[in-house]
Scaffold this active site. Structure first.
Site, PDB file in Angstrom:
ATOM      1  N   PRO A 270      89.304 -83.845 104.136  1.00 46.84           N
ATOM      2  CA  PRO A 270      89.897 -83.090 103.028  1.00 46.84           C
ATOM      3  C   PRO A 270      88.990 -81.955 102.596  1.00 46.84           C
ATOM      4  O   PRO A 270      87.762 -82.070 102.619  1.00 46.84           O
ATOM      5  CB  PRO A 270      90.017 -84.151 101.929  1.00 46.84           C
ATOM      6  CG  PRO A 270      88.903 -85.109 102.217  1.00 46.84           C
ATOM      7  CD  PRO A 270      88.762 -85.142 103.720  1.00 46.84           C
ATOM      8  N   TYR A 312      99.097 -66.272 100.074  1.00 47.57           N
ATOM      9  CA  TYR A 312      99.931 -67.451 100.331  1.00 47.57           C
ATOM     10  C   TYR A 312     101.102 -67.595  99.371  1.00 47.57           C
ATOM     11  O   TYR A 312     101.909 -68.508  99.518  1.00 47.57           O
ATOM     12  CB  TYR A 312      99.086 -68.728 100.214  1.00 47.57           C
ATOM     13  CG  TYR A 312      97.965 -68.855 101.198  1.00 47.57           C
ATOM     14  CD1 TYR A 312      98.199 -68.797 102.572  1.00 47.57           C
ATOM     15  CD2 TYR A 312      96.664 -69.049 100.768  1.00 47.57           C
ATOM     16  CE1 TYR A 312      97.162 -68.924 103.478  1.00 47.57           C
ATOM     17  CE2 TYR A 312      95.615 -69.183 101.666  1.00 47.57           C
ATOM     18  CZ  TYR A 312      95.878 -69.115 103.015  1.00 47.57           C
ATOM     19  OH  TYR A 312      94.849 -69.252 103.902  1.00 47.57           O
ATOM     20  N   CYS A 338      93.160 -51.659  93.506  1.00 47.40           N
ATOM     21  CA  CYS A 338      94.114 -50.587  93.740  1.00 47.40           C
ATOM     22  C   CYS A 338      95.042 -50.947  94.900  1.00 47.40           C
ATOM     23  O   CYS A 338      95.018 -50.337  95.968  1.00 47.40           O
ATOM     24  CB  CYS A 338      93.380 -49.271  94.021  1.00 47.40           C
ATOM     25  SG  CYS A 338      94.481 -47.846  94.019  1.00 47.40           S
TER      26      CYS A 338
END
Length: 409
Positions: A270, A312, A338
């Protein structure tokens, strides 16, 4: 809309607004107590199993976090020579580190092997090279691609047929041929399905595929099922039921070991699961712009510090720490880069004012590690809170840091 913000939001008894006054803004803050709790959850879910946790440290490579992982008995999974060296600097022995590359130059693999790390082979050409180079003298794992699609979205799925990761299980005959040809010492099989997997079923499906594949390798010591457990991004969010998953996988693993003829070690890797909930990105409001179409909250950070929403489409819950009791209003929370640089759209927050401190939650994973100096912006400081003490674990960058590798002056 029901409020979810605590009225007095504290991290181990420490006021985050005071942290920004002490260390500046923007600021990454990690709660060591949360990391300890997540490790304990995983250990509890697989109690009674010979299980090892290998933290996928690409999620957060701060040395203080790595040292904390080592102190609580968690080993490492790394994906680059840099991460490998960071692990060693944090006090890990190379033998406690697994190197899981993805199409890297073979020289990187050689460096990892020579330093004593265990390599996870991810392609047939690499397996061939490994056999030619080391024969039976060095152990390795093989990363199997089980051809199962699961995960939060396609960008974080890593085990489907079109994924670049691993060797397809459909090529098992070729894998076995290369292993036999060089008598390669295969001590484990690995797979990683993806990220943000909520239900137990995908884990069980890939576990069954890996267990069946393992029967073709008589000298295994390890079955590595990767990671990808779902974490909570907003109040009431569904997450992986770790106790249920642990019960079901443990039952299958015990059955497999009995059929295999001996007990193996079960590994998990994990990353986000262990550190995501521990992290907060604290930012300051610079401008509140009331537009006919939208109300915009501009903050002193951007995709250069937290790219996940733009990359994502990830959700990060936002708290207004300075005005938690304000009237709810809808805002687009945007950064100072920007480019289109949006943290949240149409987000209801207690009224936001200039200089208010906002907290982006679930920022402990893939936040600072994916940050950049785009627009010649400086990366923020990092603070670790553990045992009630706040400690600066990375100073804020300076302009000198940006210029020190340039030779054009």
């Amino acid at each position: 809309m029901q409020r979810t913000e605590p009225q007095n939001y504290l991290i181990q008894g420490i006021d985050p607004i005071q942290l920004t006054e002490q260390f500046g803004s923007p600021l990454y803050v990690y709660d060591g107590g949360t990391i300890r709790r997540k490790v304990a959850e995983l250990l509890h879910a697989f109690a009674g199993i010979n299980m090892k946790i290998k933290y996928a440290c690409k999620a957060n490579t701060n040395l203080a976090v790595l040292k904390l992982m080592r102190e609580i008995g968690v080993e490492l999974d790394v994906v680059s020579p840099g991460e490998l060296e960071m692990g060693k600097l944090a006090g890990y022995n190379a033998s406690q580190i697994t190197f899981t590359p993805s199409g890297v130059p073979f020289e990187e693999v050689r460096e990892a092997v020579e330093t004593g790390a265990i390599v996870n082979v991810d392609s047939l050409p690499l397996l061939e090279w490994f056999g030619q180079t080391y024969g039976n003298t060095k152990p390795c794992l093989i990363r199997i691609k089980p051809n199962v699609a699961a995960g939060g979205n396609i960008k974080i799925m890593t085990a489907h047929a079109d994924s670049k990761f691993g060797i397809s299980v459909l090529l098992l005959d070729q894998i076995l041929e290369v292993v036999k040809k060089y008598d390669i010492k295969i001590i484990g099989l690995h797979q990683h399905t993806g990220s943000d997997i909520k239900d137990a079923e995908p884990f069980l499906k890939v576990a069954d595929i890996l267990f069946e594949t393992a029967k073709h390798f008589p000298h295994l010591e390890i079955i590595d099922l990767g990671g990808g457990f779902k974490v909570s991004y907003l109040p009431g969010d569904a997450i992986t039921d770790m106790d249920l998953l642990g019960e079901k996988i443990s039952e299958r693993f015990k059955t497999f070991c009995k059929e295999y003829g001996r007990e193996l070690q079960l590994w998990f890797e994990p990353g986000k699961f262990l550190v995501s909930e521990s992290g907060y990105l604290l930012v300051k409001t610079t401008v509140v712009k009331e537009d006919p179409a939208r109300n915009f909250v501009h903050v002193d950070s951007g995709l250069n510090h937290l790219i996940r929403p733009m990359m994502y489409g990830s959700y990060h819950h936002i708290l207004n720490l300075s005005n938690p009791d304000g009237a709810l209003k809808s805002y687009n929370v945007v950064g100072y880069i920007c480019e289109t640089d949006t943290f949240a759209s149409d987000r209801e927050l207690p009224e936001v004012r200039k200089d208010d401190i906002l907290a982006f939650l679930n920022a402990g994973a893939y936040g600072f590690t994916m940050s950049s100096n785009y627009n010649a912006r400086l990366r923020p400081a990092e603070v670790l809170i553990d045992n009630g003490q706040a400690r600066l674990v990375r100073r804020r960058e300076t302009l000198e840091d940006l210029l020190q590798t340039q030779l054009g002056m």
